[in-house]
Design an enzyme around this catalytic site. Structure first.
Site, PDB file in Angstrom:
ATOM      1  CG  HIS A   1      -8.413   0.020  -3.019  1.00  0.00           C
ATOM      2  ND1 HIS A   1      -7.570  -1.017  -2.670  1.00  0.00           N
ATOM      3  CD2 HIS A   1      -9.137   0.305  -1.892  1.00  0.00           C
ATOM      4  CE1 HIS A   1      -7.777  -1.333  -1.409  1.00  0.00           C
ATOM      5  NE2 HIS A   1      -8.724  -0.556  -0.914  1.00  0.00           N
TER       6      HIS A   1
ATOM      7  CD  GLN B   1     -12.955  -2.162  -1.059  1.00  0.00           C
ATOM      8  OE1 GLN B   1     -12.156  -2.027  -0.150  1.00  0.00           O
ATOM      9  NE2 GLN B   1     -14.148  -2.707  -0.887  1.00  0.00           N
TER      10      GLN B   1
ATOM     11  NE  ARG C   1     -10.204  -5.458   0.337  1.00  0.00           N
ATOM     12  CZ  ARG C   1      -9.501  -4.432   0.854  1.00  0.00           C
ATOM     13  NH1 ARG C   1     -10.113  -3.402   1.361  1.00  0.00           N
ATOM     14  NH2 ARG C   1      -8.174  -4.428   0.786  1.00  0.00           N
TER      15      ARG C   1
ATOM     16  NE  ARG D   1      -3.896   0.544   1.857  1.00  0.00           N
ATOM     17  CZ  ARG D   1      -5.139   0.648   2.344  1.00  0.00           C
ATOM     18  NH1 ARG D   1      -5.390   1.404   3.383  1.00  0.00           N
ATOM     19  NH2 ARG D   1      -6.132   0.002   1.770  1.00  0.00           N
TER      20      ARG D   1
ATOM     21  CG  ASP E   1     -13.508   6.225  -1.488  1.00  0.00           C
ATOM     22  OD1 ASP E   1     -13.540   5.936  -0.275  1.00  0.00           O
ATOM     23  OD2 ASP E   1     -12.439   6.320  -2.140  1.00  0.00           O
TER      24      ASP E   1
ATOM     25  CB  CYS F   1     -14.038   0.854  -0.371  1.00  0.00           C
ATOM     26  SG  CYS F   1     -13.491   2.567  -0.148  1.00  0.00           S
TER      27      CYS F   1
END
Ligand code: CP
Ligand code: NVA
Length: 308
Positions: free
Chosen positions: A129, A132, A291, A102, A223, A263
């Protein structure tokens, strides 16, 4: 050997193959059958940004697959003191079997991957991402929303918007992205999605009016307006995103049985109202749980590719 850096690099068939694997492993996990697909393997997990879901799901995931995860925070490893990515990549590849990172720029992740002898997984960058989105798609399937759906993404043209663009344009469904002016997705990424859409039959629309985007949608998603690294822009962003909250009125324009995905982490009273969030908590937390299952699918698939 393959890496998992963005869905841009994946075909529809490959995405669906990974999803099928995730479904199978989820079923086994639910039956408490922990098959050691990755016995004695080590996953290095490098974090340059905070995380709850990504850290927990990868660490639990690799453990349940018979391996072990190493949590490497930027503050604790030499990367944080300036050791080059390419050296870190070459060292870790000598000792570990897979890496999840990340970080900030996608370019840094790509540099790491270019020097890595083992598969590298994107655990979030400024641009994408993808792990996700695999969990989001698995959730859509479970809620019966994967058959030619209309998805409305409301808010910032950020890493999540980019990843939705890739998923929709690869799989061939309708995606309407509504952002305030000045917060559109990256132009190159958007154009690439349009190119993929030509081949898959996806319908991709960029709008500035949330109501238009949500009308008749099967899936509504959003988001945070302030992604990690944008904390200094908070005040300006809160002003610029006025009118983009997914609240009861906006959600009411979607199909009656529409699902809402996020998310997480979610900021109530900004991108989503408390009411909409709690009304859709079931699907949101199924999405979060997925996830774990989706990433197990990704790790097992990548390991299989390496052995081919
Ligand atoms: N959605 C997600 O990636 O959450 P974390 O930042 O907690 O990992
Ligand atoms: N867009 C958000 C996603 C967090 C999971 C961020 O990058 O901070």
């Amino acid at each position: 050997m393959r890496h998992f850096l963005t869905l841009k690099d994946y075909t529809k068939d490959e995405i669906l193959e990974i999803i099928d694997l995730a479904k199978k492993i989820k079923k086994e996990t639910k039956n408490r059958e922990f098959i050691p697909y990755l016995q004695n393997q080590t996953l290095a997990m490098i974090f340059e940004k905070s995380s709850t879901r990504t850290r927990v799901s990868f660490e639990v995931g690799i453990y349940q697959l018979g391996g072990v995860g190493l949590f490497l925070s930027k503050n604790d490893i030499q990367l944080g003191r300036g050791e080059p990515m390419k050296d870190t990549a070459r060292v870790i590849g000598r000792m570990c079997d897979m890496v999840m990172i990340r970080t900030y720029e996608q370019k840094k992740l790509e540099e790491f991957a270019a020097y890595s002898d083992v598969p590298v997984i994107n655990g979030l960058t400024n641009e994408y991402h993808p792990v996700q989105l695999m969990a989001d798609y698995l959730t859509m399937i479970e809620y019966g929303k994967a058959n030619n759906p209309v998805v409305a993404y409301i808010g910032d043209g950020n890493n999540m918007a980019h990843s939705w663009l890739m998923l929709a344009s690869k799989l061939g469904f309708t995606l309407r992205v509504a952002t305030p002016k000045g917060y559109e997705p990256d132009r190159d990424i958007f154009n690439e999605a349009l190119e993929f859409a030509k081949r898959s039959g996806a319908k991709i629309e960029l709008l500035h009016e949330p109501k238009e985007a949500v009308k008749g949608a099967d899936v509504v998603t959003t988001d945070t307006w302030i992604s990690m690294g944008q904390e200094e822009e908070k005040e300006k962003r809160l002003k610029d995103f006025e009118g983009f909250m997914v609240d009861k009125e906006l959600m009411g324009l979607a199909k009656e049985d529409a699902i809402f995905l996020h998310c997480l982490p979610a900021y109530r009273g900004y991108e989503v109202s408390e009411e909409v969030f709690e009304e859709h908590a079931n699907e949101i937390f199924d999405e979060a749980e997925n996830r774990l299952h989706a990433q197990k699918g990704i790790m097992v698939w990548l390991d299989g590719k390496r052995r081919e």
